[in-house]
Design an enzyme around this catalytic site. Sequence first.
Site, short mmCIF file in Angstrom:
data_model
loop_
_atom_site.label_atom_id
_atom_site.label_comp_id
_atom_site.label_asym_id
_atom_site.label_seq_id
_atom_site.Cartn_x
_atom_site.Cartn_y
_atom_site.Cartn_z
N CYS A 114 25.69 36.72 38.35
CA CYS A 114 26.19 37.74 37.41
C CYS A 114 26.55 37.17 36.03
O CYS A 114 26.70 37.91 35.08
CB CYS A 114 27.41 38.44 37.99
SG CYS A 114 27.01 39.36 39.48
N HIS A 249 31.56 41.79 32.19
CA HIS A 249 30.67 42.01 33.33
C HIS A 249 31.26 43.16 34.15
O HIS A 249 32.46 43.21 34.39
CB HIS A 249 30.57 40.74 34.16
CG HIS A 249 29.84 40.95 35.45
ND1 HIS A 249 28.63 41.58 35.51
CD2 HIS A 249 30.18 40.64 36.74
CE1 HIS A 249 28.24 41.65 36.77
NE2 HIS A 249 29.16 41.09 37.54
N ASN A 279 27.38 47.42 39.50
CA ASN A 279 27.24 46.03 39.06
C ASN A 279 25.74 45.70 39.00
O ASN A 279 25.08 45.59 40.03
CB ASN A 279 27.97 45.14 40.08
CG ASN A 279 27.84 43.66 39.78
OD1 ASN A 279 27.05 43.25 38.92
ND2 ASN A 279 28.61 42.85 40.49
N1 ACO Z 1 34.65 51.80 52.24
C1 ACO Z 1 35.78 51.93 52.94
N2 ACO Z 1 36.53 50.89 53.36
C2 ACO Z 1 36.08 49.66 53.03
C3 ACO Z 1 34.89 49.44 52.30
C4 ACO Z 1 34.17 50.58 51.91
N3 ACO Z 1 33.02 50.49 51.20
N4 ACO Z 1 34.73 48.12 52.13
C5 ACO Z 1 35.75 47.51 52.72
N5 ACO Z 1 36.57 48.44 53.27
C6 ACO Z 1 37.81 48.24 54.02
C7 ACO Z 1 37.91 46.86 54.65
O1 ACO Z 1 37.27 46.81 55.89
C8 ACO Z 1 39.41 46.67 54.74
O2 ACO Z 1 39.87 47.35 55.88
P1 ACO Z 1 41.09 46.77 56.77
O3 ACO Z 1 42.27 46.74 55.85
O4 ACO Z 1 41.20 47.75 57.88
O5 ACO Z 1 40.64 45.40 57.19
C9 ACO Z 1 39.95 47.39 53.50
O6 ACO Z 1 38.91 48.31 53.10
C10 ACO Z 1 40.26 46.49 52.36
O7 ACO Z 1 39.14 45.58 52.18
P2 ACO Z 1 39.08 44.54 51.01
O8 ACO Z 1 37.82 43.75 51.15
O9 ACO Z 1 40.39 43.80 50.97
O10 ACO Z 1 38.98 45.53 49.74
P3 ACO Z 1 39.12 45.20 48.22
O11 ACO Z 1 40.21 45.99 47.65
O12 ACO Z 1 39.12 43.72 47.97
O13 ACO Z 1 37.78 45.81 47.61
C11 ACO Z 1 35.66 45.00 46.80
C12 ACO Z 1 36.52 45.31 48.04
C13 ACO Z 1 35.45 46.29 46.04
C14 ACO Z 1 34.34 44.40 47.27
C15 ACO Z 1 36.41 43.99 45.88
O14 ACO Z 1 36.92 42.94 46.67
C16 ACO Z 1 35.58 43.40 44.78
O15 ACO Z 1 35.21 44.08 43.85
N6 ACO Z 1 35.33 42.06 44.81
C17 ACO Z 1 34.73 41.33 43.70
C18 ACO Z 1 33.25 41.49 43.60
C19 ACO Z 1 32.72 40.61 42.49
O16 ACO Z 1 33.30 40.55 41.42
N7 ACO Z 1 31.66 39.86 42.74
C20 ACO Z 1 31.22 38.88 41.73
C21 ACO Z 1 30.04 39.30 41.01
S1 ACO Z 1 28.68 39.71 42.05
C22 ACO Z 1 27.47 38.43 41.91
O17 ACO Z 1 27.64 37.41 41.32
C23 ACO Z 1 26.16 38.67 42.60
#
Ligand code: ACO
Length: 322
Positions: A114, A249, A279
């Site tokens: 990214c 980004h 993204n």
């Molecule tokens: N729908 C519903 N529930 C979900 C989903 C979904 N799509 N995805 C995860 N959950 C659940 C999980 O299972 C978890 O449930 P639990 O509490 O029962 O265990 C709960 O939601 C919380 O999960 P987290 O993973 O802690 O959720 P978070 O708030 O961190 O959001 C997300 C997830 C959106 C992926 C976030 O972590 C994020 O944006 N991360 C960064 C991504 C990024 O910047 N990547 C870098 C660039 S990409 C690249 O380089 C290719």
Amino acid sequence: MTRYSRVIGTGGYLPEEVRTNEQISQTVDTSDSWIIERTGIKSRRIAGADETASSMAEIAARQAIAAANCDPEEIDLIIVATGTPDRVYPSTGCLLQRRLGIKNCVAFDVQAACSGSIFALSIADQYIKSGAAKKVLVVGSEICSRLVDWTDRGTCILFGDGAGAVLLGASDDAGILSTHIHSDGEYEELLYCPNPQVAIEANKDEAGYIKMRGNEVFKVAVNTLGRIVDETLAANNMQQSDVDWLVPHQANTRIIAATAKKLKMSMNNVILTLENQGNTSSASVLLALNEGIRDGRIQRGQVVLLEAFGAGFTWGSALIKY
Ligand code: ACO
């Protein structure tokens, strides 16, 4: 006299097909409200079966070249940032060179996930500042939808397809003020995409889809992007208030909001595109820059901070006087 890389044209392309959160929630256990609340994304674009990173790059590049009123033959260097190249080789840069019909230039790809467009801008800036190139085309083009496991709700909600382009020209007037790029290979396990075809025997069974421990990536991203704001301002002897626009980004609204807070900046001064694009990896910063310039929000003379964070981990920034 200092020689700068100035933004002389920008372009962008988004495929036609829109995939909404509602559609995704019919196939995996998620909901429109969860995705909006946790990411800020409502829909993303999906490339058509006949589209590739180079075909989308061509459309964005032609827009940037037209905006600059430039003869393509004047371009000395093409750098394409992509994690979804049409072929292993030739590079997507070479394929784009052919599509644009440019005979006398150098073309190659950079792979920094990214952060790819920031890495490409940084390389382009070194070539221009050193006098090795006068006009450099930088493109980020990605078909993330083909690297996504559409049964994995942790990743399939996040990504989209698109291409962004910027044409840089050598100038005596200020343009790119500084670029800052970093890598830390220690974090491979938190975010990676296997390549089963060339993997060692032990890893050949892993499907070629994005694998991410999102929550852990999130925390590192927020901290790292906070540090790069400090680094960029310090390198230019600037205060937060000297920056007019943040072009981040587009991974997650909450990550972007944390960076804006670090800049003591209102979200009104942030170019946000992720709501309807998701993204788009290395395309996202250039798509947002293009949008901010074309709709007239970003004005000549204003100071714009571009930043990105991605797999590797890689991260970086570019401070630009537009
Ligand atoms: N729908 C519903 N529930 C979900 C989903 C979904 N799509 N995805 C995860 N959950 C659940 C999980 O299972 C978890 O449930 P639990 O509490 O029962 O265990 C709960 O939601 C919380 O999960 P987290 O993973 O802690 O959720 P978070 O708030 O961190 O959001 C997300 C997830 C959106 C992926 C976030 O972590 C994020 O944006 N991360 C960064 C991504 C990024 O910047 N990547 C870098 C660039 S990409 C690249 O380089 C290719």
